[in-house]
Design an enzyme around this catalytic site. Structure first.
Site, PDB file in Angstrom:
ATOM      1  N   ASN A  61       1.646   1.605  -6.096  1.00 20.14           N
ATOM      2  CA  ASN A  61       1.318   2.896  -5.506  1.00 20.14           C
ATOM      3  C   ASN A  61       1.436   3.999  -6.554  1.00 20.14           C
ATOM      4  O   ASN A  61       2.181   3.888  -7.526  1.00 20.14           O
ATOM      5  CB  ASN A  61       2.183   3.187  -4.274  1.00 20.14           C
ATOM      6  CG  ASN A  61       3.668   3.286  -4.542  1.00 20.14           C
ATOM      7  OD1 ASN A  61       4.210   2.567  -5.379  1.00 20.14           O
ATOM      8  ND2 ASN A  61       4.339   4.166  -3.818  1.00 20.14           N
ATOM      9  N   GLU A  74      -1.756  -1.627  -2.319  1.00 19.93           N
ATOM     10  CA  GLU A  74      -2.742  -2.583  -1.851  1.00 19.93           C
ATOM     11  C   GLU A  74      -4.166  -2.107  -2.158  1.00 19.93           C
ATOM     12  O   GLU A  74      -4.997  -2.856  -2.665  1.00 19.93           O
ATOM     13  CB  GLU A  74      -2.609  -2.823  -0.336  1.00 19.93           C
ATOM     14  CG  GLU A  74      -1.267  -3.362   0.082  1.00 19.93           C
ATOM     15  CD  GLU A  74      -0.296  -2.256   0.503  1.00 19.93           C
ATOM     16  OE1 GLU A  74      -0.079  -1.302  -0.278  1.00 19.93           O
ATOM     17  OE2 GLU A  74       0.242  -2.351   1.610  1.00 19.93           O
ATOM     18  N   CYS A 107      -0.160  -0.039   5.399  1.00 23.24           N
ATOM     19  CA  CYS A 107      -0.490   1.072   6.291  1.00 23.24           C
ATOM     20  C   CYS A 107      -1.840   0.794   6.959  1.00 23.24           C
ATOM     21  O   CYS A 107      -2.539  -0.167   6.619  1.00 23.24           O
ATOM     22  CB  CYS A 107      -0.523   2.393   5.518  1.00 23.24           C
ATOM     23  SG  CYS A 107      -1.978   2.603   4.459  1.00 23.24           S
TER      24      CYS A 107
END
Length: 151
Positions: A61, A74, A107
């Site tokens: 991230n 991701e 998420c």
């Protein structure tokens, strides 16, 4: 008419119980957390994907001062893979975090992109969500988002 949605998944109380290939992929995701840029949340996330060829790709991230311009580990990984290895489908993707007080789950945006990638590559992606010494695994990302957006 009432309908039910059933989610089948695997849960491993200890990472040592994972199949070796998954355990190695989680270790790669854990290493990827070290390359995270998370000065604001202090929540570092790493992702690692195993391609059909056996190649391992990494993502982490990255936060920005102009929130919400950052990007999850991701999606960083998925967009890189599609841009650079579109002919080599992703077979499995592991997610890890630091700190890892609980398993790290994707998420909603990441879930949608995972499903988009599955559709484009025409094959499922095994998703391994790890943290705090345990892991939960689904055999395809679509199970994480049963009501997906479709154009």
């Amino acid at each position: 008419m009432e309908k039910q949605y059933r989610l089948d998944y695997e849960h491993y109380a200890a990472l040592s119980e994972l199949p070796e290939a998954d355990r190695l992929l989680v270790a790669e995701a854990q290493q990827a957390t070290k390359r995270s840029y998370a000065p604001y949340s202090k929540f570092r996330v790493g992702a690692a994907a195993r391609l059909r060829s056996g190649r391992i790709l990494h993502g982490s991230n990255s936060e920005s001062e102009v929130f919400p311009a950052g990007l999850c580990a991701e999606r960083t990984l998925l967009f890189y893979a599609e841009a650079n290895h579109a002919d080599d489908p992703i077979e499995a993707l592991a997610i890890a975090s630091d700190p890892s007080e609980r398993e790290c789950y994707p998420c909603g945006q990441c879930r949608q992109v995972l499903v988009d990638v599955e559709r484009r590559q025409g094959s499922p992606i095994r998703v391994i969500m790890s943290g705090n010494g345990s892991a939960s695994v689904v055999d395809q990302a679509a199970k994480l988002l049963p009501f997906t957006f479709i154009l």
